[in-house]
Each structure stands twice: as structure tokens, then as C-alpha cells.
Design a protein around this motif. Structure first.
Motif, mmCIF file in Angstrom:
data_model
loop_
_atom_site.group_PDB
_atom_site.id
_atom_site.type_symbol
_atom_site.label_atom_id
_atom_site.label_comp_id
_atom_site.label_asym_id
_atom_site.label_seq_id
_atom_site.Cartn_x
_atom_site.Cartn_y
_atom_site.Cartn_z
ATOM 1 N N THR A 192 3.153 5.328 3.935
ATOM 2 C CA THR A 192 2.029 6.221 4.211
ATOM 3 C C THR A 192 2.526 7.609 4.550
ATOM 4 O OG1 THR A 192 0.811 4.342 5.130
ATOM 5 C CG2 THR A 192 -0.037 6.522 5.634
ATOM 6 N N ILE A 237 0.860 -1.177 0.000
ATOM 7 C CA ILE A 237 0.000 0.000 0.000
ATOM 8 C C ILE A 237 0.894 1.225 0.000
ATOM 9 C CG2 ILE A 237 -1.714 1.324 1.293
ATOM 10 C CD1 ILE A 237 -2.669 -1.381 2.443
ATOM 11 N N ASP A 260 0.268 5.133 0.130
ATOM 12 C CA ASP A 260 -0.750 6.147 0.366
ATOM 13 C C ASP A 260 -0.054 7.489 0.539
ATOM 14 O OD1 ASP A 260 -3.033 7.541 1.042
ATOM 15 O OD2 ASP A 260 -3.148 6.720 3.067
ATOM 16 N N THR A 261 0.188 8.183 -0.585
ATOM 17 C CA THR A 261 1.003 9.390 -0.531
ATOM 18 C C THR A 261 0.368 10.587 -1.245
ATOM 19 O OG1 THR A 261 2.213 8.801 -2.541
ATOM 20 C CG2 THR A 261 3.099 7.996 -0.448
ATOM 21 N N THR A 262 -0.867 10.468 -1.674
ATOM 22 C CA THR A 262 -1.528 11.530 -2.433
ATOM 23 C C THR A 262 -1.960 12.677 -1.520
ATOM 24 O OG1 THR A 262 -2.344 9.888 -3.980
ATOM 25 C CG2 THR A 262 -3.419 12.024 -4.027
ATOM 26 N N ASN A 292 4.525 -1.211 3.107
ATOM 27 C CA ASN A 292 3.552 -0.125 3.046
ATOM 28 C C ASN A 292 4.205 1.219 3.344
ATOM 29 O OD1 ASN A 292 1.618 -2.129 2.664
ATOM 30 N ND2 ASN A 292 1.183 -2.264 4.839
#
Length: 163
Positions: free
Chosen positions: A137, A31, A33-35, A135
Motif C-alpha cells: 500500500t 492487494i 494499492d499504489t495508484t 499486501n
């Protein structure tokens, strides 16, 4: 002979099932999740990405620079859907800037990005990342040294910037 074929078939079936069983200790997914979603407004609250003709910002002219070893390097990855590292979108008549941060440029878990809007207008975004196994984040975001978002807020990673 027919029984031997049945036994071989059953052994192959059991072997196929055994091989296909999942090992719960193996991480199956990654995963990232960096937007970050931003809205750029002027002092009157006018969305600068909406009002291009008057005094706004032309989205196609925005350039991202990542800080690498103390130097600013322009970001461009031709093989990506967003080769300049961002896209713009519109929702309910409002334009938003969607930044796809690249944590591979991190130093001490922080990525620093210069967003160049025009020759005379830019801002510095810093994003902190954590990595847990495979992952990645984003956990904190600053814009021009002001904390704009923190993971502990448990809200969407979006905010408004007054330029």
C-alpha cells in the motif's frame, strides 16, 4: 455390491468436501494499492492536460524515469495495459494523470519517479509504501519534496500540482 458403491461414493464426497475446506490462516489474496491520481495546472488554474493546443502538456509525450541505484532509468513494460506506467482519463471535462507506481523499485520503502513532461519541464514524485504480508500500500506521496498526500488523511490518493 450396490451398498459398497454407495459407501465408496459417500467416502469420496466427504473427502472432496474436506479437501475443499478453507484454512483461515492462509492469505488468499494480494492487494496492491499504489495508484496516484494527479491534475496538472498552470498558475491560473488551467488544466494543462486539457489545454494541449495553447500551452498544455501532450500526455503521449510524458516519460517516467525510476531512480535505480542512484541512476534514472526510463520505465517501459510492454506487457502491461499502461506500458509507460500511466494513463490519462477525463472526468466531468477535466483531464487527470493516473500514475501506476511500481514499488519494486523502492529503496527503504520509497520509490522515486521523475515525470518528464517536456525537455525543459519535469518533477520528482516520491511514494512511500508499506508491506503487510503480500499486501502493498502507498502511504505517503511527495511532489518536488512537498508532501501532497498522507494515508492518515483517509482521502482519495489524488492532488493537484501547479507547474
Amino acid at each position: 455390491m450396490k451398498n459398497l458403491n454407495n459407501v465408496i461414493f459417500l467416502l469420496l464426497l466427504v473427502a472432496a468436501i474436506a479437501v475443499s475446506c478453507k484454512d483461515d490462516d492462509v492469505d488468499c489474496c494480494t492487494i496492491v494499492d499504489t495508484t496516484i491520481i494527479m491534475k496538472f495546472v498552470d498558475e491560473n488554474g488551467v488544466n494543462l492536460l486539457n489545454d494541449i493546443a495553447e500551452h498544455g502538456i501532450e500526455p503521449a509525450g510524458i516519460v517516467l524515469y525510476y531512480k535505480v541505484n542512484g541512476q534514472w532509468e526510463e520505465y517501459f513494460e510492454a506487457n502491461l495495459d499502461a506500458p509507460k506506467g500511466y494513463l490519462t482519463t477525463e472526468e466531468s471535462g477535466d483531464a487527470f494523470f493516473i500514475l501506476y507506481t511500481d514499488p519494486s523499485y523502492s529503496e527503504n520503502n520509497i520509490t522515486e519517479i521523475k515525470i518528464q513532461f517536456t525537455e525543459d519541464l519535469s518533477g520528482i514524485l516520491k511514494a512511500e509504501f508499506t508491506q503487510n504480508g503480500s499486501n502493498v500500500t502507498c502511504t505517503k506521496v511527495w511532489y518536488d519534496d512537498e508532501l501532497k498526500w498522507d494515508q492518515t488523511s483517509q482521502s482519495e490518493r489524488s492532488f493537484t500540482v501547479e507547474l
